[in-house]
Each structure stands twice: as C-alpha cells, then as structure tokens.
Scaffold this motif. Structure first.
Motif, PDB file in Angstrom:
ATOM      1  N   UNK A 142       4.374   4.085 -14.120  1.00 19.72           N
ATOM      2  CA  UNK A 142       3.213   3.494 -13.451  1.00 19.72           C
ATOM      3  C   UNK A 142       3.631   2.693 -12.220  1.00 19.72           C
ATOM      4  N   UNK A 143       4.725   1.973 -12.330  1.00 20.12           N
ATOM      5  CA  UNK A 143       5.239   1.210 -11.189  1.00 20.12           C
ATOM      6  C   UNK A 143       5.587   2.153 -10.042  1.00 20.12           C
ATOM      7  N   UNK A 144       6.263   3.245 -10.372  1.00 18.32           N
ATOM      8  CA  UNK A 144       6.643   4.217  -9.341  1.00 18.32           C
ATOM      9  C   UNK A 144       5.419   4.863  -8.704  1.00 18.32           C
ATOM     10  N   UNK A 149       1.868   5.690  -4.190  1.00 17.78           N
ATOM     11  CA  UNK A 149       0.514   5.727  -3.638  1.00 17.78           C
ATOM     12  C   UNK A 149       0.345   4.727  -2.507  1.00 17.78           C
ATOM     13  N   UNK A 150       0.936   3.565  -2.672  1.00 14.87           N
ATOM     14  CA  UNK A 150       0.869   2.537  -1.621  1.00 14.87           C
ATOM     15  C   UNK A 150       1.559   3.025  -0.349  1.00 14.87           C
ATOM     16  N   UNK A 153      -0.630   5.548   1.445  1.00 13.95           N
ATOM     17  CA  UNK A 153      -1.724   4.917   2.178  1.00 13.95           C
ATOM     18  C   UNK A 153      -1.246   4.309   3.483  1.00 13.95           C
ATOM     19  N   UNK A 154      -0.056   3.739   3.469  1.00 12.06           N
ATOM     20  CA  UNK A 154       0.486   3.121   4.681  1.00 12.06           C
ATOM     21  C   UNK A 154       0.839   4.152   5.742  1.00 12.06           C
ATOM     22  N   UNK A 155       1.166   5.371   5.313  1.00 12.15           N
ATOM     23  CA  UNK A 155       1.500   6.433   6.259  1.00 12.15           C
ATOM     24  C   UNK A 155       0.241   6.916   6.960  1.00 12.15           C
ATOM     25  N   UNK A 156      -0.878   6.922   6.246  1.00 19.18           N
ATOM     26  CA  UNK A 156      -2.130   7.419   6.828  1.00 19.18           C
ATOM     27  C   UNK A 156      -2.675   6.446   7.758  1.00 19.18           C
TER      28      UNK A 156
END
Length: 156
Positions: A142-144, A149-150, A153-156
């Motif tokens: 879950x941590x990974x 996912x974070x 989102x930062x790439x987009x």
C-alpha cells in the motif's frame, strides 16, 4: 426453429456478457536460497498476493526487472550475492522505491542502524519470529502504491 436451436436459445450467450472485473493481486517477490522458506512464504502470502520466487540474487533481480513487483522479501544471507547487494542493485533500477523487507535468522549479527541508513528497508524481520507477515507485506504494498500514484500525479 428446430429442436437444437430451441435448446440453445435457453442458454445465455457468453460473448454477450462482460466478464466480471476481478482485482489482480499485487506481485510480491521472495528471494531466498532456502527452498522450504520460499515454499512457506509462498503459502503464507498467496491468499492476498501473487508470489514470485527466486532462489538467488541474480535470479531475483531478473524476476524483479521483468515484473511489476510491489514488494520484495529478501533473505540476507545467501551464497554468492547476499540480500544487501541485491537491495543495492534494486535501488539502481527504474523502480528504486519498491519496499524491501529483509528476512534473516541472524538479526543479532547486524548493525540495524547502519542497515537502515544504507539500504532503507521497509522492515527487518527475524526468521522464525512471530509477526503478521501478511499485514506487513500489505502495508509495504500500500505504501508503494500510494507513492507510485503520487509520482504519477506529479508527472501529469
């Protein structure tokens, strides 16, 4: 309509139905030179995870690079390439954030602070200890996934 067609019409056409969506189990890699440990870990984890296994460091790295692994359980003491070296090489791949759980029967032989600083494992577990391995691996996965996912989102 002949008798055969009448019989067929009573059954649903499977091509008309969408297959039910099933969530795929996260991939977890176990690298341990002890076959009984690999089998035991696979049995313990397979209800929640798809478990891939490797008997040594080089095979573990190959499996890791060929699959979308979400967590790695590494034996520390293995012949040839030990778990620490495998971990360092994992950190040099395009997936350096995959959590590593070190597993050893020789925990007292290691300087845990130094290991934590050098290799940044998610956890360091004692073989034969009593703990919720499935829970720890679930937490690591879950941590990974959250971190992945974070980053997406930062790439987009």
């Amino acid at each position: 309509m002949d008798e055969f067609e009448a019989l067929l019409s009573r059954f649903e056409d499977p091509t008309e139905k969408e297959a039910p969506q099933r969530e795929e189990k996260p991939l977890v890699l176990v690298v341990d030179d002890d076959e009984s440990m690999r089998r035991g870990l696979m049995r313990s984890l397979s209800s929640k995870f798809c478990v891939l296994v490797a008997a040594n460091g080089p095979d573990g790295l190959k499996v890791f690079n060929e699959n979308d692994v979400c967590s790695v359980i590494l034996d520390v003491k293995m012949p040839g390439m030990d778990g620490f070296e495998v971990c360092m090489r994992l950190r040099q791949t395009d997936k350096p954030d995959v959590p590593v759980l070190f597993l050893t029967a020789y925990q007292s032989e290691h300087d845990l602070r130094k290991i934590d600083d050098l290799y940044q494992p998610f956890l360091f577990l004692d073989k034969g200890g009593e703990y919720d391995l499935v829970g720890y691996v679930h937490e690591a996965v879950q941590t990974y996934k959250s971190l992945r996912d974070e980053k997406a989102l930062n790439i987009q």
